[in-house]
Design a protein around this motif. Structure first.
Motif, short mmCIF file in Angstrom:
data_model
loop_
_atom_site.label_atom_id
_atom_site.label_comp_id
_atom_site.label_asym_id
_atom_site.label_seq_id
_atom_site.Cartn_x
_atom_site.Cartn_y
_atom_site.Cartn_z
N GLU A 81 0.88 -1.16 0.00
CA GLU A 81 0.00 0.00 0.00
C GLU A 81 0.92 1.21 0.00
N GLY A 82 1.12 1.78 -1.18
CA GLY A 82 2.10 2.86 -1.29
C GLY A 82 3.49 2.33 -1.00
N PRO A 83 4.22 2.95 -0.08
CA PRO A 83 5.60 2.51 0.21
C PRO A 83 5.69 1.23 1.05
N PHE A 84 4.63 0.87 1.77
CA PHE A 84 4.72 -0.14 2.82
C PHE A 84 4.12 -1.48 2.41
N LEU A 95 7.79 -13.36 7.59
CA LEU A 95 7.97 -12.22 6.71
C LEU A 95 8.66 -11.05 7.41
N SER A 96 9.32 -10.25 6.62
CA SER A 96 9.91 -9.00 7.09
C SER A 96 8.92 -7.86 6.86
N SER A 97 9.27 -6.68 7.33
CA SER A 97 8.59 -5.47 6.88
C SER A 97 9.42 -4.90 5.74
N VAL A 98 8.79 -4.66 4.61
CA VAL A 98 9.49 -4.14 3.43
C VAL A 98 8.93 -2.76 3.10
N ILE A 99 9.82 -1.83 2.85
CA ILE A 99 9.42 -0.47 2.48
C ILE A 99 10.15 -0.08 1.21
N ILE A 100 9.40 0.41 0.24
CA ILE A 100 10.00 1.05 -0.94
C ILE A 100 9.75 2.54 -0.75
N LEU A 101 10.76 3.24 -0.31
CA LEU A 101 10.60 4.64 0.06
C LEU A 101 10.24 5.50 -1.16
N ASN A 102 9.56 6.58 -0.90
CA ASN A 102 9.16 7.48 -1.99
C ASN A 102 10.35 8.13 -2.68
N THR A 103 11.52 8.06 -2.05
CA THR A 103 12.72 8.66 -2.62
C THR A 103 13.42 7.75 -3.63
N THR A 104 12.86 6.57 -3.89
CA THR A 104 13.48 5.69 -4.89
C THR A 104 13.46 6.36 -6.27
N GLN A 136 16.73 -7.08 15.89
CA GLN A 136 16.30 -7.04 14.50
C GLN A 136 17.51 -7.03 13.58
N ILE A 137 17.29 -7.52 12.37
CA ILE A 137 18.29 -7.52 11.32
C ILE A 137 17.63 -6.92 10.08
N TYR A 138 18.38 -6.20 9.28
CA TYR A 138 17.75 -5.41 8.21
C TYR A 138 18.71 -5.12 7.08
N SER A 139 18.14 -4.67 5.98
CA SER A 139 18.90 -4.21 4.81
C SER A 139 18.32 -2.89 4.35
N ASN A 140 19.20 -1.94 4.04
CA ASN A 140 18.81 -0.66 3.43
C ASN A 140 19.60 -0.52 2.13
N SER A 141 18.93 -0.25 1.03
CA SER A 141 19.62 -0.27 -0.25
C SER A 141 19.74 1.10 -0.90
N ALA A 142 20.63 1.17 -1.88
CA ALA A 142 20.82 2.40 -2.64
C ALA A 142 19.56 2.78 -3.41
N MET A 143 18.72 1.79 -3.70
CA MET A 143 17.45 2.03 -4.39
C MET A 143 16.33 2.39 -3.42
N GLN A 144 16.69 2.63 -2.15
CA GLN A 144 15.72 3.05 -1.13
C GLN A 144 14.72 1.94 -0.78
N VAL A 145 15.21 0.70 -0.80
CA VAL A 145 14.41 -0.43 -0.36
C VAL A 145 14.90 -0.87 1.01
N SER A 146 13.98 -0.97 1.95
CA SER A 146 14.31 -1.38 3.31
C SER A 146 13.58 -2.67 3.65
N ARG A 147 14.33 -3.62 4.22
CA ARG A 147 13.75 -4.89 4.64
C ARG A 147 14.19 -5.13 6.09
N VAL A 148 13.23 -5.30 7.00
CA VAL A 148 13.51 -5.45 8.42
C VAL A 148 12.84 -6.70 8.96
N TYR A 149 13.60 -7.51 9.69
CA TYR A 149 13.05 -8.69 10.35
C TYR A 149 13.43 -8.66 11.82
#
Length: 336
Positions: A81-84, A95-104, A136-149
């Motif tokens: 739903e939008g970024p989330f 599952l993780s929480s995944v966010i595609i930030l609006n800044t991508t 928690q363990i997570y990834s933040n990417s150059a494409m503004q994708v965040s994955r948190v578990y």
């Protein structure tokens, strides 16, 4: 949560300690107990770092095999739903929480990255099971994708318009700050506004060729340090940073030091509150002049002991500093 803090992010936990030379024998078990505690912390920190390094290598393999992985992973797996991502923490624990930030810069490529990294979920879950202190363990990417578990209520916590690459938990791992491309302990801890207390972090860069693809990270809490280490031995201990702020405390330590008379469990609740003011728990703000002198001696003059003369409730403080972080573990001894 730890991913998106305007507050200074979290903590170099390199746990190598400096002992210093002693000009006279120390009583009350001396510095040995403090050294032993630090050694235990260091051991667990090294094990966690080794496990995160293993996850990083598997992550890098995914990135290197991008084309073949994407051919096999044709399903996005997450809905948005939008970024989330729409999954809630109480729904599917795998599952993780995944966010595609609006800044991508490219939403389509960002969704492709989600597919590419979907197998991280099982790696993240395994990491959390093996490392009990990790929250928690997570990834933040150059494409503004965040994955948190594990997953969390990201929609009500995270500003979707931030640029994740401008935060120190991302750029501290880049080629300028980390040319070796290895593990990095973030040098500062911060009070988590979501209520987890003091958060400490370890990060690892993930490269695609010579380009920084993302930053992998893990967080754990200072309260876990209290429970796993300070509460495992008798004594009144405090963990302070180089400015004299009390990060963790055990026993009657805060009362001895002229801090607000909070018992340990209440102290942890205070340190976890959104409006916690660390200045209220600073050694240099103690109402006792001798406590302020002790802080000067141990933190600034780098001494390992301080004998109280005019303080009614204290007679001795022993302390050691961690080697690569400006933090100190201090044990206090009362008159009775």
């Amino acid at each position: 949560m730890s991913l998106f803090r305007v507050a200074l992010f979290s903590f170099l936990f390199s746990f190598f300690y400096s002992c210093g030379k002693k000009s006279e024998p120390l009583s009350e078990g001396g510095l040995e107990r403090i050294q032993a505690l630090m050694a235990d912390m260091e051991k667990e920190a090294q094990e966690m770092a080794a496990e995160l390094d293993r996850v990083a290598h598997l992550y890098e393999y995914l990135v290197q095999k991008r084309d073949s992985v994407l051919e096999e992973s044709t399903v996005l797996k997450y809905t948005f739903e939008g970024p989330f991502s729409t999954n809630r923490p109480d729904q599917d624990s795998s599952l993780s929480s995944v966010i595609i930030l609006n800044t991508t810069s490219d939403r389509k490529k960002a969704e492709e990255e989600v597919r590419l990294t979907n197998s991280l979920d099982s790696l993240f879950a395994s990491f959390i099971r093996k490392n009990k202190m990790a929250v928690q363990i997570y990834s933040n990417s150059a494409m503004q994708v965040s994955r948190v578990y594990p997953s969390y209520d990201a929609k009500n916590i995270v500003d979707p318009n931030i640029d994740v690459t401008t935060f120190n938990f991302y750029y501290e791992a880049d080629s300028v700050h980390n040319p070796s491309r290895g593990l990095v302990w973030i040098p500062d801890a911060y009070v988590d506004p979501a209520g987890k207390g003091w958060i400490l972090s370890l990060v690892h860069p993930i490269y695609e060729g010579d380009k920084l693809f993302s930053v992998l990270g893990v967080d754990f809490t200072v309260s876990a340090l209290i429970q796993n280490y300070l509460e495992s031995v008798e004594g009144n201990f405090i963990l302070v940073n180089g400015k004299g702020d009390i990060v963790a405390a055990k026993g009657e330590a805060t009362e001895f030091l002229g801090m607000p008379p909070l018992k340990n469990h209440v102290y942890r609740e205070s340190i976890q509150s959104d409006n916690f003011r660390i200045s209220d728990f600073n050694l240099f703000h103690s109402k006792s002049a001798e406590v302020r002198k002790m802080a000067q001696a141990l933190l600034f003059e780098k001494k390992n002991r301080y004998e109280f003369v005019d303080e009614a409730n204290l007679r001795l403080a022993l302390g050691l500093s961690f080697n690569k972080i400006d933090w100190y573990l201090i044990e206090l001894f009362s008159e009775y």
